[in-house]
Scaffold this motif. Structure first.
Motif, PDB file in Angstrom:
ATOM      1  N   HIS A 189       4.089   7.742   0.252  1.00  0.00           N
ATOM      2  CA  HIS A 189       2.842   7.833   1.015  1.00  0.00           C
ATOM      3  C   HIS A 189       2.089   6.517   0.902  1.00  0.00           C
ATOM      4  CE1 HIS A 189       2.855  12.023   2.342  1.00  0.00           C
ATOM      5  NE2 HIS A 189       3.569  12.254   1.235  1.00  0.00           N
ATOM      6  N   LYS A 190       1.095   6.333   1.751  1.00  0.00           N
ATOM      7  CA  LYS A 190       0.375   5.056   1.752  1.00  0.00           C
ATOM      8  C   LYS A 190      -1.123   5.283   1.636  1.00  0.00           C
ATOM      9  CE  LYS A 190       0.444   4.589   6.820  1.00  0.00           C
ATOM     10  NZ  LYS A 190       0.706   5.947   7.113  1.00  0.00           N
ATOM     11  N   GLU A 191      -1.835   4.188   1.401  1.00  0.00           N
ATOM     12  CA  GLU A 191      -3.284   4.239   1.298  1.00  0.00           C
ATOM     13  C   GLU A 191      -3.850   4.958   2.517  1.00  0.00           C
ATOM     14  OE1 GLU A 191      -4.550   0.162   0.868  1.00  0.00           O
ATOM     15  OE2 GLU A 191      -3.623  -0.026  -1.095  1.00  0.00           O
ATOM     16  N   GLY A 192      -4.784   5.875   2.260  1.00  0.00           N
ATOM     17  CA  GLY A 192      -5.411   6.622   3.336  1.00  0.00           C
ATOM     18  C   GLY A 192      -4.773   7.981   3.588  1.00  0.00           C
ATOM     19  N   ASP A 193      -3.543   8.189   3.103  1.00  0.00           N
ATOM     20  CA  ASP A 193      -2.875   9.479   3.308  1.00  0.00           C
ATOM     21  C   ASP A 193      -3.522  10.563   2.459  1.00  0.00           C
ATOM     22  OD1 ASP A 193      -1.066   8.258   4.989  1.00  0.00           O
ATOM     23  OD2 ASP A 193       0.674   8.514   3.677  1.00  0.00           O
ATOM     24  N   THR A 194      -3.589  11.766   3.012  1.00  0.00           N
ATOM     25  CA  THR A 194      -4.030  12.942   2.276  1.00  0.00           C
ATOM     26  C   THR A 194      -2.890  13.949   2.339  1.00  0.00           C
ATOM     27  OG1 THR A 194      -6.353  12.567   2.828  1.00  0.00           O
ATOM     28  CG2 THR A 194      -5.749  14.786   2.122  1.00  0.00           C
ATOM     29  N   LEU A 195      -2.574  14.527   1.203  1.00  0.00           N
ATOM     30  CA  LEU A 195      -1.473  15.479   1.122  1.00  0.00           C
ATOM     31  C   LEU A 195      -1.811  16.537   0.093  1.00  0.00           C
ATOM     32  CD1 LEU A 195       0.760  14.559  -1.579  1.00  0.00           C
ATOM     33  CD2 LEU A 195      -0.078  12.537  -0.386  1.00  0.00           C
ATOM     34  N   SER A 196      -0.968  17.533   0.009  1.00  0.00           N
ATOM     35  CA  SER A 196      -1.154  18.516  -1.047  1.00  0.00           C
ATOM     36  C   SER A 196       0.213  18.847  -1.627  1.00  0.00           C
ATOM     37  CB  SER A 196      -1.861  19.773  -0.525  1.00  0.00           C
ATOM     38  OG  SER A 196      -1.059  20.419   0.423  1.00  0.00           O
ATOM     39  N   TYR A 197       0.196  19.290  -2.865  1.00  0.00           N
ATOM     40  CA  TYR A 197       1.432  19.688  -3.530  1.00  0.00           C
ATOM     41  C   TYR A 197       1.123  20.870  -4.428  1.00  0.00           C
ATOM     42  CZ  TYR A 197      -0.020  17.571  -7.965  1.00  0.00           C
ATOM     43  OH  TYR A 197      -0.676  17.283  -9.125  1.00  0.00           O
ATOM     44  N   THR A 198       2.177  21.561  -4.820  1.00  0.00           N
ATOM     45  CA  THR A 198       2.025  22.713  -5.693  1.00  0.00           C
ATOM     46  C   THR A 198       2.262  22.273  -7.132  1.00  0.00           C
ATOM     47  OG1 THR A 198       2.819  24.143  -3.932  1.00  0.00           O
ATOM     48  CG2 THR A 198       2.819  25.060  -6.160  1.00  0.00           C
ATOM     49  N   ALA A 199       1.252  22.454  -7.960  1.00  0.00           N
ATOM     50  CA  ALA A 199       1.342  22.106  -9.377  1.00  0.00           C
ATOM     51  C   ALA A 199       2.223  23.123 -10.099  1.00  0.00           C
ATOM     52  CB  ALA A 199      -0.048  22.081  -9.995  1.00  0.00           C
ATOM     53  N   PRO A 200       2.698  22.777 -11.298  1.00  0.00           N
ATOM     54  CA  PRO A 200       3.534  23.721 -12.056  1.00  0.00           C
ATOM     55  C   PRO A 200       2.868  25.074 -12.307  1.00  0.00           C
ATOM     56  CG  PRO A 200       3.680  21.544 -13.023  1.00  0.00           C
ATOM     57  CD  PRO A 200       2.601  21.472 -11.961  1.00  0.00           C
ATOM     58  N   ASN A 201       1.536  25.093 -12.335  1.00  0.00           N
ATOM     59  CA  ASN A 201       0.837  26.366 -12.565  1.00  0.00           C
ATOM     60  C   ASN A 201       0.686  27.186 -11.285  1.00  0.00           C
ATOM     61  OD1 ASN A 201      -1.187  25.072 -11.151  1.00  0.00           O
ATOM     62  ND2 ASN A 201      -2.640  25.009 -12.851  1.00  0.00           N
ATOM     63  N   GLY A 214       0.789  -1.223   0.000  1.00  0.00           N
ATOM     64  CA  GLY A 214       0.000   0.000   0.000  1.00  0.00           C
ATOM     65  C   GLY A 214       0.823   1.276   0.000  1.00  0.00           C
ATOM     66  N   ILE A 215       2.153   1.148  -0.079  1.00  0.00           N
ATOM     67  CA  ILE A 215       3.020   2.324  -0.111  1.00  0.00           C
ATOM     68  C   ILE A 215       3.318   2.666  -1.566  1.00  0.00           C
ATOM     69  CG2 ILE A 215       5.271   3.263   0.521  1.00  0.00           C
ATOM     70  CD1 ILE A 215       5.155   1.463   3.017  1.00  0.00           C
ATOM     71  N   VAL A 216       3.139   3.920  -1.920  1.00  0.00           N
ATOM     72  CA  VAL A 216       3.310   4.367  -3.300  1.00  0.00           C
ATOM     73  C   VAL A 216       4.788   4.379  -3.672  1.00  0.00           C
ATOM     74  CG1 VAL A 216       2.957   6.281  -4.903  1.00  0.00           C
ATOM     75  CG2 VAL A 216       1.218   5.772  -3.188  1.00  0.00           C
ATOM     76  N   GLU A 217       5.111   3.686  -4.771  1.00  0.00           N
ATOM     77  CA  GLU A 217       6.464   3.673  -5.321  1.00  0.00           C
ATOM     78  C   GLU A 217       6.367   3.314  -6.801  1.00  0.00           C
ATOM     79  OE1 GLU A 217       8.961   0.305  -3.954  1.00  0.00           O
ATOM     80  OE2 GLU A 217       7.207  -0.261  -2.784  1.00  0.00           O
ATOM     81  N   PRO A 218       7.456   3.490  -7.560  1.00  0.00           N
ATOM     82  CA  PRO A 218       7.403   3.161  -8.988  1.00  0.00           C
ATOM     83  C   PRO A 218       6.970   1.712  -9.198  1.00  0.00           C
ATOM     84  CG  PRO A 218       9.390   4.390  -8.506  1.00  0.00           C
ATOM     85  CD  PRO A 218       8.755   4.055  -7.177  1.00  0.00           C
ATOM     86  N   GLY A 219       6.130   1.519 -10.215  1.00  0.00           N
ATOM     87  CA  GLY A 219       5.616   0.188 -10.518  1.00  0.00           C
ATOM     88  C   GLY A 219       4.281  -0.088  -9.876  1.00  0.00           C
ATOM     89  N   MET A 220       3.681   0.933  -9.276  1.00  0.00           N
ATOM     90  CA  MET A 220       2.393   0.756  -8.609  1.00  0.00           C
ATOM     91  C   MET A 220       1.267   1.386  -9.424  1.00  0.00           C
ATOM     92  SD  MET A 220       3.187  -0.743  -5.698  1.00  0.00           S
ATOM     93  CE  MET A 220       2.204  -0.442  -4.249  1.00  0.00           C
TER      94      MET A 220
END
Length: 164
Positions: free
Chosen positions: A136-148, A88-94
């Motif tokens: 991050h893993k299933e259930g996590d909520t986060l935010s990030y800044t998009a290129p715009n 459930g942890i996000v990594e390449p190949g998921m």
């Protein structure tokens, strides 16, 4: 002077690795031979300054050589075969299912090359979204800044290994 490549190696299925290796083998042998023949045939037509066929063949040669370099590096650095752990942890190949700015999205995190002819969306782990959700893993909520410049909220709904 030496340079180091700190980029993480791409994860590839064995099928994707074999397909890309076959493409590299073809481009490195028959593909190069074909383009040399095209260039030579166009060269026989005369004045190279106004020879569209010659310039097109040279451009195609450049694209083939760039693809050969890209494939060589990808295959040299790739981790092949073993899919990421189904933890459930996000990594390449998921395959990630995430609610992004209120919309549910399903995509593969990693290299477009893994998906082959599949029509699944692919995000690089180096993209703003990919970099934000890595680890991050299933259930996590986060935010990030998009290129715009917009702040985007992401909730990870699931992350499962890709089984292409």
């Amino acid at each position: 002077m030496s340079t180091t490549n700190s980029a993480p190696a791409a994860w590839l299925t064995q099928e994707a690795f074999d397909r890309l290796k076959a493409e590299l083998d073809h481009l490195s042998s028959a593909g190069r031979a074909e383009i040399v023949q095209k260039i030579e045939a166009a060269r026989q037509e005369g004045d190279l300054k106004e020879n569209g066929g010659y310039h097109a063949a040279k451009e195609e040669q450049g694209k083939i050589e760039a693809r050969i370099r890209q494939l060589t590096q990808l295959l040299r650095d790739a981790h092949v075969g073993e899919a990421p752990a189904d933890d459930g942890i996000v990594e390449p190949g998921m395959i990630v299912v995430a609610r992004i700015a209120g919309d549910d999205e399903t995509f593969l995190l990693g290299s477009r090359e893994i998906a082959g002819d599949s029509d699944i969306d692919v995000f690089s782990e180096k993209s703003p979204l990919g970099a934000a959700i890595m680890g991050h893993k299933e259930g996590d909520t986060l935010s990030y800044t998009a290129p715009n410049g917009k702040e985007i909220t992401v909730e990870i709904l699931s992350a499962k290994p890709y089984a292409g």
